[in-house]
Design an enzyme around this catalytic site. Structure first.
Site, PDB file in Angstrom:
ATOM      1  N   GLU A 163     -82.933 107.624 -71.889  1.00 50.97           N
ATOM      2  CA  GLU A 163     -84.314 107.894 -72.291  1.00 50.97           C
ATOM      3  C   GLU A 163     -84.928 109.089 -71.575  1.00 50.97           C
ATOM      4  OE1 GLU A 163     -83.097 104.932 -71.562  1.00 50.97           O
ATOM      5  OE2 GLU A 163     -83.574 103.516 -73.172  1.00 50.97           O
TER       6      GLU A 163
ATOM      7  N   PHE B  41     -88.896  88.935 -70.186  1.00 55.23           N
ATOM      8  CA  PHE B  41     -87.680  89.743 -70.197  1.00 55.23           C
ATOM      9  C   PHE B  41     -88.015  91.167 -70.656  1.00 55.23           C
ATOM     10  CE2 PHE B  41     -83.862  91.317 -72.504  1.00 55.23           C
ATOM     11  CZ  PHE B  41     -83.069  91.507 -71.380  1.00 55.23           C
ATOM     12  N   GLN B  42     -87.594  92.132 -69.873  1.00 54.27           N
ATOM     13  CA  GLN B  42     -87.837  93.553 -70.150  1.00 54.27           C
ATOM     14  C   GLN B  42     -89.314  93.901 -70.280  1.00 54.27           C
ATOM     15  OE1 GLN B  42     -85.091  94.707 -73.316  1.00 54.27           O
ATOM     16  NE2 GLN B  42     -83.567  95.140 -71.736  1.00 54.27           N
TER      17      GLN B  42
ATOM     18  N   LYS C 102     -94.447  94.055 -79.528  1.00 55.18           N
ATOM     19  CA  LYS C 102     -93.630  93.710 -80.692  1.00 55.18           C
ATOM     20  C   LYS C 102     -94.446  93.031 -81.793  1.00 55.18           C
ATOM     21  CE  LYS C 102     -89.294  91.329 -81.728  1.00 55.18           C
ATOM     22  NZ  LYS C 102     -88.340  92.356 -82.156  1.00 55.18           N
TER      23      LYS C 102
END
Ligand code: TPP
Ligand code: MG
Lengths: 561, 164
Positions: free
Chosen positions: A49, A111-112, A161
């Site tokens: 990235e 998570f993440q 999301k």
């Protein structure tokens, strides 16, 4: 019209004219990727990235458009930070879109999950966490507007999301109105008249142009201004190409590795007209001694740049282009008499500095890195887009490749970020497919984002990597040689890969030169090969960059060859 | 150049993260914060942040410009000279042994403050005022014994012109 957040994002990107995105997918960005694949927007899959952001940076600089990146949450987002910081220091317009965990998980150490908005607050021009899909269209519009307007810079938009998945009403046509943000473009005309008077009364004027001239696309106006007034021009590293490097009025680069004549003229001038620059410490050296005989005029769109580091006689807040256009008009109304005659004494003095202390190096049996850059300049006729890594390779490029045009020199100036050049070259080549694009690299820096070779090969980008291979972290070694009694603590790279084989492993072409007489043929062959090429030049390991101003010294006190 | 206390009144978008941008600017650039107050204004979309900072003149100029550069900052006022009013509220928990009670109440009276909590061993006082007044009462109460204080930090406003 009801659309999902991801669809809305695509609509706005299309609306903004985005043709190309650099990115890397992951779970939190998968909904956005799913929509992206349905559009005509081209996606370049980088290998890291950080590479995506540097590529977007290179793309933005070569094209003049906003560069765009798309990454996932957590590690995807944190990997962008160095790239963002570099773009921020150099005022490059990019928009970074990061996926984020769903809103109901934010704050849960999901998570993440990372607080990328918090992490990038000090290194973005602005950033957003989109909490409601209803705000998404407006925020993306604002992000592009903020990135490209005023003093440009990176903007990050973090999209959870569920926001990307949620279906909400969308109507096109959003005007951007931000009540707390309105850059000043138009200069105060009274100030400009004062500048004209100062020019009239000055005897030893110098123009000092920075990256702002390039960003505001005002190189032509600056050149007109300098030629009309017959005032010599020095540039910062970021300003290279803002004024033709081969023009008789060009003084070359100023600062720590500036030319003798540029630093001397700045020390001796009685008027310094600074345009689009922020007086970085690598430019000024000891600030108290910087241009100490001069009245300083400072034109910049960012008020915080003015009087931050040096005292200024005439501050002008405004867009460089608009300001220079005004100045050029005002100059036409004034009778300067025989301007060439008036400037002759001063220009003669400068010519003397130039002829007695030119940029120089001593040719020996080993390849000199400066010689490689000189040959590269000759063979590309100064027409290539050059990116660099950081260190000696960067400074030799700045010194020996004479940039005549803006947008041809792409370097990590403010952050000095190793690993910038290769991904930036990828971005530049995508922006300008017909141009020769060369990354002048060091053997250390190139290894910081070498994985992007795969990207270059995958997309058939014929970029050329010229490695000035000195076996050292050369610039640090130079400091150790000059200021730490040659104690080369941890700067020798005792093991480097075979760059020729490495190129081949990536599916690129690898070439090597070890003797001065091979330099030209290797360069010609590499430049003529329509593929991604690494050229490994094994150069004199202990060559230093001169002139050099020791850190903190006045820039008029230079170490010379 | 000498450092002085400067009061900056900053109107900002009333959004999450804005305070963090302001505070991050101060810490990241090494500016100091003596006190800081935040609350909504009459317009619920706008908050006022009042910061006092020690800085010399060029630095205050730079701080103001840096603040203005933040996208969420709507307006920055520097409150200096006599053209503004400033107030701070302090809660003082003072030791109140029997032999000191009368003295404390006299001070309360003189300074027009309030006793808002009384215990066997202490009084808690509430006082508002400008800096001079607050430091005066604190220095009078100190010999008697201050257990604890809590200050709000300064808030301030421009005076309206007298003849309008
Ligand atoms: C990411 C990063 N880490 C460390 C540095 C410090 N640094 C500046 S120049 C340099 C040496 C670079 O070595 P190389 O790429 O071989 O270039 P050379 O100076 O030898 O041309 C280093 C380590 C940096 N600028 N960037
Ligand atoms: Mg090296």
């Amino acid at each position: 019209m009801k659309l999902t957040g991801a669809q809305i994002l695509m609509e706005v990107l299309k609306d903004e004219g985005v043709e190309l995105i650099f990115g890397y997918p992951g779970a939190a960005a998968i909904d956005i990727y799913d929509e992206l694949a349905k559009t005509d927007i081209r996606h370049i899959l980088v290998r890291h990235e950080q590479g995506a952001v540097h590529a977007a940076d290179g793309y933005a600089r070569a094209s003049g458009q906003v560069g765009v990146c798309l990454v996932t949450s957590g590690p995807g987002a944190t990997n962008t930070v160095t790239g963002i910081a570099s773009a921020y220091m150099d005022s490059i317009p990019i928009v970074v879109i990061s996926g984020q965990v769903p809103t109901h998980l934010i704050g849960n150490d999901a998570f993440q999950e990372v607080d990328i908005v918090g992490i990038t607050r000090p290194c973005t021009k602005h950033n957003y966490l989109v909490k409601h899909a209803e705000d998404l269209a407006r925020i993306i519009k604002e992000a592009f507007y903020i990135a490209r307007s005023g003093r440009p810079g990176p903007v990050l938009v973090d999209i959870p999301k569920d926001v990307a998945r949620k279906r909400v009403n969308y109507k096109n046509q959003i005007d951007v109105k931000i009540r707390s943000y309105s850059p000043t473009y138009n200069p105060n005309l009274k100030q400009l008249k004062k500048i004209i008077n100062l020019i009239k009364s000055s005897e030893r004027p110098v123009i000092f142009a920075g990256g702002g001239v390039i960003l505001s696309k005002s190189s032509k106006d600056l050149t007109e201004f300098a030629r009309k007034t017959c005032i010599p021009v020095t540039t910062s590293l970021m300003g290279l190409g803002a004024f033709p490097g081969t023009d008789p009025l060009s003084l070359g680069m100023i600062g720590m590795h500036g030319t003798y004549r540029a630093n001397k003229s700045t020390g001796a001038c009685d008027l310094l007209i600074a345009v689009g620059t922020r007086f970085d410490d690598r430019v000024t050296g000891k600030t108290a001694a910087f241009a100490s005989q001069a009245k300083i005029v400072h034109i910049d769109i960012d008020p915080t740049s003015i009087r931050k580091n040096v005292p200024v006689t005439i501050p002008v807040v405004g867009d460089c282009k608009i300001t220079l256009e005004h100045l050029n008009r005002l100059i036409d109304e004034v009778d300067f008499g025989d301007i060439k005659q008036k400037q002759k004494k001063w220009l003669d003095e400068i010519e003397h500095w130039k002829s007695t202390k030119p940029l120089a190096y001593v040719q020996r049996e080993l390849i000199k890195p400066q010689f490689v850059v000189e040959k590269l300049y000759e063979l590309t006729r100064g027409e290539a887009i050059i990116t660099t890594e950081v260190g000696q390779n960067q400074m030799w490029t700045a010194q020996y490749y004479h940039f005549d045009k803006p947008d041809h020199f792409i370097t990590s100036g403010g952050l000095g970020c190793m690993g910038f050049g290769l991904p930036a070259a990828i971005g530049a080549q995508l922006a300008k497919p017909d141009k020769v694009v060369v990354d002048v690299a060091g053997d250390g820096s190139i290894q910081m984002n070498i994985q992007e070779m795969a990207t270059a090969v995958q997309y058939c980008l014929p970029i050329k990597v010229v490695i000035l291979n000195n076996g050292y972290l050369g610039m640090v070694r130079q400091w150790q040689e000059l200021f730490y009694e040659k104690r080369y603590a941890c700067t020798s790279m005792d093991h480097t890969p075979d760059f020729v084989k490495l190129a081949e492993a990536y599916g690129a072409v690898g070439l090597r030169a070890t003797k001065p007489q091979d330099v030209e043929s290797v360069l010609s062959e590499g430049l003529l090969t329509p593929k991604t090429v690494i050229m490994d030049f094994v150069v004199d390991p202990e060559e230093c960059v001169y002139p050099m101003v020791p850190a903190g010294a006045p820039i008029t006190e230079m170490l010379l060859v | 150049m000498s450092e002085e206390k400067n009061i900056l009144s900053i109107l900002v978008d009333n959004e999450p993260g804005v305070l963090s941008r302001i505070v991050g600017l101060f810490s990241g650039r090494g500016y100091n914060i003596e006190s800081l107050c935040v609350a909504e204004t009459m317009d619920p979309l706008v908050s006022r942040i009042t910061i006092t900072t020690m800085a010399n003149l060029p630095l205050v100029e730079q701080i103001k410009k840096q603040l203005n550069k933040l996208v969420n900052v709507i307006k920055v006022h520097e409150l200096t000279g006599t053209k503004f009013v400033q107030r701070e509220l302090v809660l003082i928990k003072v030791k109140a042994r029997p032999e000191h009670r009368a003295e404390i109440l006299r001070i309360v009276d003189i300074f027009r403050c309030k006793v808002i909590d009384v215990g066997l061993e202490h009084y808690t006082l509430e006082i508002t005022g400008d800096e001079d007044k607050l430091s005066a009462i604190l220095s009078l109460l100190k010999p008697i014994g201050i257990k604890e204080i809590a200050r709000t930090g300064i808030i301030a406003m421009f005076r309206e012109p007298k003849n309008n």
